[in-house]
Design a protein around this motif. Structure first.
Motif, PDB file in Angstrom:
ATOM      1  N   LYS A   1      -8.626   7.938   0.599  1.00  0.00           N
ATOM      2  CA  LYS A   1      -7.418   7.805  -0.229  1.00  0.00           C
ATOM      3  C   LYS A   1      -6.137   7.642   0.585  1.00  0.00           C
ATOM      4  CE  LYS A   1      -9.235  10.147  -4.324  1.00  0.00           C
ATOM      5  NZ  LYS A   1      -9.000  11.189  -5.348  1.00  0.00           N
ATOM      6  N   MET A   2      -6.258   7.408   1.884  1.00  0.00           N
ATOM      7  CA  MET A   2      -5.081   7.113   2.698  1.00  0.00           C
ATOM      8  C   MET A   2      -4.833   5.591   2.653  1.00  0.00           C
ATOM      9  SD  MET A   2      -4.130  10.082   4.107  1.00  0.00           S
ATOM     10  CE  MET A   2      -3.517  10.060   5.808  1.00  0.00           C
ATOM     11  N   LEU A   3      -3.636   5.183   3.074  1.00  0.00           N
ATOM     12  CA  LEU A   3      -3.321   3.758   3.136  1.00  0.00           C
ATOM     13  C   LEU A   3      -3.611   3.252   4.547  1.00  0.00           C
ATOM     14  CD1 LEU A   3      -2.175   1.456   1.351  1.00  0.00           C
ATOM     15  CD2 LEU A   3       0.020   1.845   2.472  1.00  0.00           C
ATOM     16  N   THR A   4      -4.279   2.112   4.643  1.00  0.00           N
ATOM     17  CA  THR A   4      -4.652   1.572   5.947  1.00  0.00           C
ATOM     18  C   THR A   4      -4.041   0.191   6.159  1.00  0.00           C
ATOM     19  OG1 THR A   4      -6.675   0.541   5.079  1.00  0.00           O
ATOM     20  CG2 THR A   4      -6.846   2.800   5.896  1.00  0.00           C
ATOM     21  N   LEU A   5      -3.696  -0.069   7.402  1.00  0.00           N
ATOM     22  CA  LEU A   5      -3.282  -1.399   7.842  1.00  0.00           C
ATOM     23  C   LEU A   5      -4.283  -1.823   8.907  1.00  0.00           C
ATOM     24  CD1 LEU A   5      -1.404  -3.842   8.143  1.00  0.00           C
ATOM     25  CD2 LEU A   5       0.046  -2.459   9.630  1.00  0.00           C
ATOM     26  N   SER A   6      -5.112  -2.795   8.586  1.00  0.00           N
ATOM     27  CA  SER A   6      -6.196  -3.214   9.470  1.00  0.00           C
ATOM     28  C   SER A   6      -5.993  -4.660   9.895  1.00  0.00           C
ATOM     29  CB  SER A   6      -7.551  -3.093   8.762  1.00  0.00           C
ATOM     30  OG  SER A   6      -7.745  -1.796   8.233  1.00  0.00           O
TER      31      SER A   6
ATOM     32  N   MET B   1      -5.076   1.131  11.332  1.00  0.00           N
ATOM     33  CA  MET B   1      -4.095   2.209  11.396  1.00  0.00           C
ATOM     34  C   MET B   1      -4.083   2.941  10.059  1.00  0.00           C
ATOM     35  SD  MET B   1      -0.865   0.544  13.490  1.00  0.00           S
ATOM     36  CE  MET B   1      -0.732  -0.949  12.486  1.00  0.00           C
ATOM     37  N   VAL B   2      -3.843   4.247  10.105  1.00  0.00           N
ATOM     38  CA  VAL B   2      -3.914   5.085   8.912  1.00  0.00           C
ATOM     39  C   VAL B   2      -2.558   5.726   8.640  1.00  0.00           C
ATOM     40  CG1 VAL B   2      -5.076   7.022   7.812  1.00  0.00           C
ATOM     41  CG2 VAL B   2      -6.347   5.554   9.410  1.00  0.00           C
ATOM     42  N   PHE B   3      -2.104   5.614   7.384  1.00  0.00           N
ATOM     43  CA  PHE B   3      -0.847   6.207   6.936  1.00  0.00           C
ATOM     44  C   PHE B   3      -1.098   6.995   5.654  1.00  0.00           C
ATOM     45  CE2 PHE B   3       0.164   2.306   9.196  1.00  0.00           C
ATOM     46  CZ  PHE B   3       1.268   2.622   9.966  1.00  0.00           C
ATOM     47  N   PRO B   4      -0.216   7.943   5.305  1.00  0.00           N
ATOM     48  CA  PRO B   4      -0.322   8.580   3.987  1.00  0.00           C
ATOM     49  C   PRO B   4      -0.258   7.530   2.879  1.00  0.00           C
ATOM     50  CG  PRO B   4       1.227   9.765   5.378  1.00  0.00           C
ATOM     51  CD  PRO B   4       0.891   8.503   6.101  1.00  0.00           C
ATOM     52  N   TYR B   5      -0.893   7.822   1.756  1.00  0.00           N
ATOM     53  CA  TYR B   5      -0.924   6.855   0.664  1.00  0.00           C
ATOM     54  C   TYR B   5       0.480   6.488   0.205  1.00  0.00           C
ATOM     55  CZ  TYR B   5      -1.462   4.732  -3.868  1.00  0.00           C
ATOM     56  OH  TYR B   5      -1.366   3.855  -4.926  1.00  0.00           O
ATOM     57  N   THR B   6       0.710   5.209   0.033  1.00  0.00           N
ATOM     58  CA  THR B   6       1.970   4.667  -0.468  1.00  0.00           C
ATOM     59  C   THR B   6       1.634   3.579  -1.485  1.00  0.00           C
ATOM     60  OG1 THR B   6       3.058   5.026   1.671  1.00  0.00           O
ATOM     61  CG2 THR B   6       4.120   3.491   0.156  1.00  0.00           C
ATOM     62  N   PRO B   7       2.230   3.598  -2.676  1.00  0.00           N
ATOM     63  CA  PRO B   7       1.928   2.546  -3.653  1.00  0.00           C
ATOM     64  C   PRO B   7       2.401   1.192  -3.152  1.00  0.00           C
ATOM     65  CG  PRO B   7       3.771   3.900  -4.404  1.00  0.00           C
ATOM     66  CD  PRO B   7       3.205   4.583  -3.199  1.00  0.00           C
ATOM     67  N   LEU B   8       1.710   0.148  -3.591  1.00  0.00           N
ATOM     68  CA  LEU B   8       2.022  -1.216  -3.180  1.00  0.00           C
ATOM     69  C   LEU B   8       2.472  -2.041  -4.392  1.00  0.00           C
ATOM     70  CD1 LEU B   8      -1.102  -1.911  -0.938  1.00  0.00           C
ATOM     71  CD2 LEU B   8       1.192  -1.269  -0.162  1.00  0.00           C
ATOM     72  N   LYS B   9       3.323  -3.000  -4.150  1.00  0.00           N
ATOM     73  CA  LYS B   9       3.685  -3.943  -5.202  1.00  0.00           C
ATOM     74  C   LYS B   9       2.448  -4.693  -5.665  1.00  0.00           C
ATOM     75  CE  LYS B   9       8.375  -5.016  -3.560  1.00  0.00           C
ATOM     76  NZ  LYS B   9       9.258  -6.095  -3.053  1.00  0.00           N
ATOM     77  N   ARG B  10       2.422  -5.035  -6.933  1.00  0.00           N
ATOM     78  CA  ARG B  10       1.327  -5.860  -7.441  1.00  0.00           C
ATOM     79  C   ARG B  10       1.697  -7.330  -7.448  1.00  0.00           C
ATOM     80  NH1 ARG B  10      -2.766  -3.181  -9.688  1.00  0.00           N
ATOM     81  NH2 ARG B  10      -3.374  -4.967 -10.966  1.00  0.00           N
ATOM     82  N   THR B  11       2.990  -7.615  -7.384  1.00  0.00           N
ATOM     83  CA  THR B  11       3.466  -8.998  -7.327  1.00  0.00           C
ATOM     84  C   THR B  11       4.532  -9.099  -6.245  1.00  0.00           C
ATOM     85  OG1 THR B  11       5.142  -8.552  -9.019  1.00  0.00           O
ATOM     86  CG2 THR B  11       3.021  -9.429  -9.775  1.00  0.00           C
ATOM     87  N   ASN B  12       4.800 -10.309  -5.801  1.00  0.00           N
ATOM     88  CA  ASN B  12       5.834 -10.565  -4.792  1.00  0.00           C
ATOM     89  C   ASN B  12       5.651  -9.691  -3.558  1.00  0.00           C
ATOM     90  OD1 ASN B  12       7.076 -12.396  -6.584  1.00  0.00           O
ATOM     91  ND2 ASN B  12       8.226 -10.739  -7.547  1.00  0.00           N
ATOM     92  N   ILE B  13       4.419  -9.479  -3.149  1.00  0.00           N
ATOM     93  CA  ILE B  13       4.141  -8.611  -2.018  1.00  0.00           C
ATOM     94  C   ILE B  13       4.380  -9.360  -0.719  1.00  0.00           C
ATOM     95  CG2 ILE B  13       1.648  -9.164  -1.922  1.00  0.00           C
ATOM     96  CD1 ILE B  13       1.283  -6.093  -1.340  1.00  0.00           C
TER      97      ILE B  13
END
Length: 415
Positions: free
Chosen positions: A311-316, A348-360
């Motif tokens: 449930k963490m946010l990842t940037l891979s 890379m692992v970060f705490p969960y952060t919501p993401l835009k569903r559009t215009n990302i």
């Protein structure tokens, strides 16, 4: 728990009626509750706090953070009703007006839905958010990963890797000015645009990073690496359908390959983790000792003994190559035993952060994470396919993938 939350839905709004105390003991419960709603796609949330008898600074922090988080992804968060106690506290800290004003809904132009832009595979929906002409990238490989289990690296293999616009790189390296300065710290690294991050192999297990700013250009010393310019042809969102919680990484890659028709591509992915499986060095590979020999390997290498960072946010980021693509050589390994693809991915692992569903926007996300969040880990993703104790592969819940086909591969061999 001294906080009770009741959920109702009205039109497109989710209303949370809270009763009890909103303090240090209960603020985390409310924060997690709202995060779970956002994960499920509820981006318009209102609070009824008429039943809150006490509000502490910890509670205020949760309210403000959720207001900012949802505003950053074009969502809505406000307090529709509140008790006199809550109003008085918020007024004293100057937050009453901001948190009680219902934001104007942002009109987002919905893209024309074309059936070919959505694919339902293994109970996951894959949506092509954006596609361009057939953009490509040149893959640059340097160094030799095979040195690690052999004799260790020396200064002859080292080179400086500078961050740059749309540049992505991964491999083994360390932030520093010279090989000698970094020799005890070389570990897994990622360069993502203007940001450079790595996990020092000094036993600290705490990642470090540098951001380019003004005349400062983030850079690191690399021992081996993979570099490419992100120039995506496809932006793909993947999300589960009802009853499904996560998808295996190799399955995800197989579906992306099927949708795009590409076997060899560079990948950047921002996604919620369903459990990561990977490794990281706990001892620098600058040595004449085989760090993978037994029993030393138990101290020299960190293995996930169970799926980590759920449930963490990842940037891979990394590369995917067909098993017939010989040019990638020792830089890639099979994603699983039966799959079609090899790969090399760091996450890379970060705490969960919501993401835009559009215009990302990829670089907006990256900058936000490095400037406003905490980098908690950096892993080389692997497939633990041991017969009895193996824990399998990394899994992901939902997210976005930027896909850039590989035009050619250039390999500068180690000396």
């Amino acid at each position: 728990m001294n906080l009770n939350i009741e959920l109702t839905h009205k039109n497109n709004e989710t209303m949370l009626a809270c009763t009890g105390r909103l303090d240090a003991n209960s603020a985390g419960h409310l924060n997690d509750y709202i995060n779970n709603l956002v994960r499920e796609g509820h981006y318009s949330i209102a609070l009824n706090l008429t039943g809150i008898e006490y509000l502490s600074s910890a509670g205020i922090r949760t309210l403000v953070n959720q207001y900012k988080n949802l505003a950053s992804v074009n969502g809505m968060f406000y307090i529709a009703e509140m008790s006199d106690n809550v109003r008085q506290v918020l007024d004293m800290v100057g937050m009453e007006t901001m948190l009680s004003k219902k934001p104007e809904p942002q009109s987002v132009e919905k893209p024309k839905k074309e059936e070919k832009n959505e694919h339902l595979l293994d109970n996951y929906k894959f949506s092509i958010i954006d596609s361009r002409e057939d953009k490509k990238t040149i893959l640059n490989l340097f160094g030799n990963p095979g040195i690690i289990p052999d004799k260790g690296y020396s200064s002859e293999q080292a080179r400086t890797i500078q961050s740059g616009d749309k540049l992505f790189s991964l491999g083994l390296g360390a932030i520093g000015e010279s090989f000698d300065e970094c020799r005890q710290r070389f570990g897994e690294y990622i360069v993502a645009g203007k940001n450079a991050a790595y996990l020092p192999a000094d036993g600290s297990q705490k990642p470090d990073f540098m951001q380019s700013s003004g005349k400062l250009v983030a850079s690191l010393i690399g021992l081996y690496g993979i570099s490419f310019t992100e120039n995506y042809s496809w932006l793909i969102r993947f999300e589960p359908q009802r009853g499904h919680n996560s998808i295996g990484f190799s399955t995800l890659i197989n579906h992306i390959s099927e949708i795009t028709g590409k076997q060899d591509f560079a990948l950047v992915m921002v996604a919620e983790s369903g459990g990561l499986v990977g490794t990281s060095l706990n001892a620098s590979p600058v040595t004449n000792t085989d760090i993978f020999s037994f029993p030393e390997v138990k101290n020299n290498v960190n293995f996930t003994t169970e799926p980590a960072h759920n449930k963490m946010l990842t940037l891979s980021t990394g590369i995917i190559a067909s098993k017939n693509t010989k040019e990638a050589g020792s830089f890639v390994r099979p994603l699983n035993d039966n799959g079609q693809h090899n790969g090399h991915i760091h996450s890379m692992v970060f705490p969960y952060t919501p993401l835009k569903r559009t215009n990302i926007d990829l670089y907006e996300i990256i900058d936000y994470l490095f400037e406003n969040s905490e980098l908690t880990d950096l892993l080389h993703l692997t497939n633990d396919n041991r017969e009895i104790n193996g824990i399998g592969e990394s899994r992901f819940v939902q997210g976005f993938c930027w896909i850039t086909p590989i035009e050619s591969i250039k390999h500068q061999h180690a000396k």
